[in-house]
Design an enzyme around this catalytic site. Structure first.
Site, PDB file in Angstrom:
ATOM      1  CG  ASP A   1      -4.903  -4.782   2.368  1.00 28.58           C
ATOM      2  OD1 ASP A   1      -6.120  -4.724   2.111  1.00 28.58           O
ATOM      3  OD2 ASP A   1      -4.453  -5.115   3.485  1.00 28.58           O
TER       4      ASP A   1
ATOM      5  CB  SER B   1      -6.816  -0.559   8.009  1.00 26.78           C
ATOM      6  OG  SER B   1      -5.895  -1.365   8.674  1.00 26.78           O
TER       7      SER B   1
ATOM      8  CG  HIS C   1      -7.270  -5.351   6.016  1.00 28.87           C
ATOM      9  ND1 HIS C   1      -6.140  -4.693   5.563  1.00 28.87           N
ATOM     10  CD2 HIS C   1      -7.571  -4.769   7.197  1.00 28.87           C
ATOM     11  CE1 HIS C   1      -5.783  -3.774   6.437  1.00 28.87           C
ATOM     12  NE2 HIS C   1      -6.627  -3.800   7.438  1.00 28.87           N
TER      13      HIS C   1
HETATM   14  N1  ARG Z   1      -2.482  -6.265   9.998  1.00 29.70           N
HETATM   15  C1  ARG Z   1      -3.422  -5.515   9.227  1.00 29.70           C
HETATM   16  C2  ARG Z   1      -4.156  -4.514  10.079  1.00 29.70           C
HETATM   17  O1  ARG Z   1      -4.429  -4.744  11.230  1.00 29.70           O
HETATM   18  C3  ARG Z   1      -4.453  -6.364   8.580  1.00 29.70           C
HETATM   19  C4  ARG Z   1      -3.948  -7.085   7.436  1.00 29.70           C
HETATM   20  C5  ARG Z   1      -4.978  -7.989   6.878  1.00 29.70           C
HETATM   21  N2  ARG Z   1      -4.298  -9.047   6.173  1.00 29.70           N
HETATM   22  C6  ARG Z   1      -4.166 -10.291   6.647  1.00 29.70           C
HETATM   23  N3  ARG Z   1      -3.401 -11.138   6.022  1.00 29.70           N
HETATM   24  N4  ARG Z   1      -4.808 -10.676   7.734  1.00 29.70           N
HETATM   25  O2  ARG Z   1      -4.572  -3.483   9.614  1.00 29.70           O
END
Ligand code: ARG
Length: 722
Positions: free
Chosen positions: A221, A657, A85
């Site tokens: 991811d 992330s 992501h």
């Molecule tokens: N919640 C994650 C973050 O803010 C992002 C994940 C991305 N995946 C998704 N399905 N939107 O780091």
């Protein structure tokens, strides 16, 4: 002031009693007791191996990836791991309908096949300097707006002094503890960063927005990049003459897997937390800011998704922007829920009452909460309006682009402006229009504009609305209570605006005329909202912010004075500066009678599989290998399966992330990519029982690269420890 400076340096470097795993520690100031606690819990590396300015250390493997994420070096040829992501925009940008890397995945089989990352960059941290004294000396006796201006000027000047553009050295001072301490972070920026590999989106975003911010999770991811430099290791723009960067430190990769209770540390760049927010701030978030944002994003996502579902080309075009909007739509919805569920407001009011009791006789602190009360009372009536601007008006791509032309308009109407200056401004607008058009979908935006106009009319207090705007709409398009009125108006905009019409735009460029711009329907609507807001409400917001900074700084200073023992256990709020968090692998109870295991497995992923589903479909090759249990050296012996993800107690937030999850030996065991729903209040209040970091197991990553992608070249480059 001086005394405070010393006290601050002490409490971040001295004692810390182990209380759960809250804390985003500054590696520079990792005190002996924090370090000792890490060792007690399983760390085997020396302090020097973690952070040393003069010698290579672990910190040299950690980078800012793309200005908002974290990445880590994993080979002696500059290979970087981060999240899918985090690479999403670059992967989508490199994709076409013929070569759809977002959908199908991509692995370079040699360096020649790697894809240039365009404007993507990574930043290495060179060193951290404490400049608190210099800053504080120049702010002596100042408060309010005067202090803000002076502080901005001083920070900018130190930043300039400590930067060196020729060598891509950039310094950014971060105010810590709400402006009670100032550290200068010196970075070196590398701008030739290439895409090496990424799984198909079905794996990299498996579970989509339904699973986002949730455990149990089964998402691969990850994405792989490489940093290039000149032959002598200097940063440079993309060039075929560049070579892979020889890094100072790279992380070995462990295939040993995790057990409940194992030590785990996460290094990276948490973006922002506000754990000393007042009860007033919590209430404003749950009453107004969060619900308004969620409702507007809900609407925008609905209209975008309608079009993305219909056409794979639109899906590719909108995917990156959609993902970003959806991510924080769900975040703020969850944040509100958790804040209310755990009565964070009530907890804060108690803390504040205790503080007020202590402060009652101290002139410096006794009036803090009287000021907070006044600042919130003055701002609260306008708070919803602001969210309507940032998430509504600016949430429409067309209105956002139109608003960005306010600068062009101002240049054009400036007295005595030269035609050369106008041309420069028009050319810049033409360039940004090109990007805007490439990512613009008309149908969804038309629906968004109509909905924003109507919701704004319905929800923003009438006496704050732009004078005359809605009367004019009513007289020309009909009743303001009917959706069709706004749809007609939106259709008219789309039919007429030059912003979406190449021929009209080119006419304007040939003969730039401010009245033509001002009369353009899109520009006209956008500026009606923006000028009204900017002239009447933005100044109030700026006053509110100044007041917030002022009391926040004093409150934190007071808290540390009130309770010196607690002060010693304090870490600064996240400010997108390098931090280390340590904790352990741990299962948890999300609610009564429910136990969440600390790992997920391929079996669970196959259970979630839904053929043809938007979020839970899986590629045929994946299914074949997974069902055949062809896991090779990546299989977890204890589970007799492939472990996909695991959770740890680390304290992280957005910006982390892509962060490496590192075991006691300094080896990479996973990539952090999310936080759990039950602790989504984490920016404002850390939940010691429920907070978990969600990580993809490095063995799952390598299985995807090796067994699915066939990219043995990537595997060979790693320093794998079995
Ligand atoms: N919640 C994650 C973050 O803010 C992002 C994940 C991305 N995946 C998704 N399905 N939107 O780091």
């Amino acid at each position: 002031m001086k005394k405070l400076f010393i006290a601050l340096t002490l409490f971040v470097s001295v004692a810390f009693k182990a209380a759960a795993d809250e804390g985003m520690w500054l590696p520079l100031l990792l005190g002996q007791q924090v370090y000792n606690d890490m060792v007690k819990k399983g760390l085997k590396l020396s302090k020097d191996q973690l952070y040393n300015v003069n010698k290579a250390s672990l910190k040299d493997a950690i980078v800012i990836f793309g200005g908002g994420c974290t990445g880590e070096v994993v080979s002696n040829q500059g290979m970087i791991f981060t999240n899918h992501h985090c690479g999403y925009g670059v992967i989508a940008g490199a994709s076409t309908m013929e070569h759809n890397y977002l959908k199908d995945g991509f692995y370079a089989k040699n360096m020649g096949e790697e894809i240039p990352g365009g404007s993507l960059s990574v930043q290495f941290l060179v060193r951290i300097d404490d400049v608190t004294k210099e800053v504080m000396d120049s702010l002596k006796g100042l408060s309010g707006q005067e202090r803000v201006s002076r502080q901005n000027a001083v920070l900018a000047s130190i930043n300039r002094r400590l930067s060196d553009t020729a060598n891509a050295i950039e310094t950014r001072i971060s105010p810590l503890f709400k402006g009670n301490q100032f550290l200068a972070f010196v970075y070196q920026t590398y701008r030739d960063v290439r895409l090496v590999g990424a799984p198909p989106e079905a794996l990299g975003k498996f579970g989509g927005d339904t699973d986002n911010w949730e455990w149990p999770r089964h998402t691969a991811d990850f994405a792989i990049f490489r940093v290039y430099a000149t032959k002598d290791g200097k940063p440079a723009r993309y060039s075929t003459a560049n070579v892979p960067l020889k890094p100072k430190w790279s992380l070995p990769v462990s295939l040993k897997g995790v057990k409940d209770g194992d030590f785990a540390m996460v290094w990276g760049y948490p973006g922002g937390t506000n754990r000393y927010e007042s009860s007033y701030g919590i209430k404003l978030a749950t009453d107004i800011n969060n619900p308004t944002l969620v409702q507007l994003r809900d609407m925008r996502l609905k209209y975008m998704f309608e079009e993305m579902k219909k056409d794979p080309a639109i899906k590719l075009q909108l995917a990156d922007s959609y993902a970003g909007i959806a991510n924080y739509w769900k975040f703020y919805e969850g944040e509100s829920k958790q804040l209310i569920k755990y009565d964070v407001y009530g907890q804060k009011t108690k803390t504040e009452a205790a503080f007020n009791k202590w402060a009652a006789t101290k002139p410096e602190y006794q009036n803090i909460f009287r000021d907070v009360d006044a600042a919130y009372a003055a701002w609260r009536p306008y708070a919803m309006h602001r969210v309507y601007i940032t998430e509504g008006v600016l949430g429409s791509p067309l209105l956002a682009f139109a608003s960005s032309l306010q600068g062009l308009n101002n240049t054009m109407v400036k007295a005595g402006v030269s035609s050369a200056d106008i041309k420069k401004a028009v050319d810049a607008a033409t360039a940004s229009r090109k990007n805007f058009i490439a990512s613009h979908n008309r149908t969804s935006d038309r629906n968004i504009i109509a909905a924003v106009m109507q919701q704004y009319y319905t929800n923003v207090p009438r006496d704050q609305q732009p004078l005359g705007l809605y009367d004019a709409i009513k007289s020309e398009y009909g009743s303001l209570d009917k959706t069709s009125t706004y749809e007609k108006y939106a259709d008219e905009i789309f039919k007429n605006t030059m912003l979406l019409d190449d021929r009209k735009w080119n006419d304007f460029v040939r003969n730039p005329d401010a009245t033509v711009l001002q009369q353009d329907l899109a520009y006209n609507l956008a500026s009606a909202y923006m000028i009204n807001y900017q002239s009447k409400y933005l100044p109030r917001y700026q006053q509110f912010q100044t007041a917030n900074n002022e009391w926040g700084r004093l409150y934190l200073k007071g808290i540390m004075e009130m309770d010196p023992a607690k002060a010693k256990m304090m870490y600064p709020d996240a400010t997108f500066t390098m931090r280390v968090s340590y904790g352990k692998v741990a299962s948890y109870n999300p609610r009564d009678a429910v136990r969440y295991d600390y790992v997920t497995t391929m079996k669970g992923m196959l259970d979630k599989y839904k053929p043809g589903d938007y979020e839970y479909d899986l590629p045929a090759t994946f299914l074949a290998k997974a069902r055949a249990k062809d896991f090779g050296q990546y299989k977890d012996a204890a589970r007799n399966d492939l472990v996909t993800c695991f959770i740890t107690t680390n304290d992280i937030t957005g910006g982390n992330s892509g962060s490496p999850v590192i075991n006691g030996n300094g080896e990479l065991i996973g990539l952090a990519f999310d936080g759990n729903y039950e602790a989504l209040s984490h920016k404002l209040a850390f939940d010691k029982d429920l907070n978990r970091t969600i990580n993809v197991d490095i063995r799952f990553v390598l299985w995807c690269v090796d067994k699915l992608g066939g990219a043995t070249n990537i595997i060979k480059e790693l320093n794998i420890r079995k």
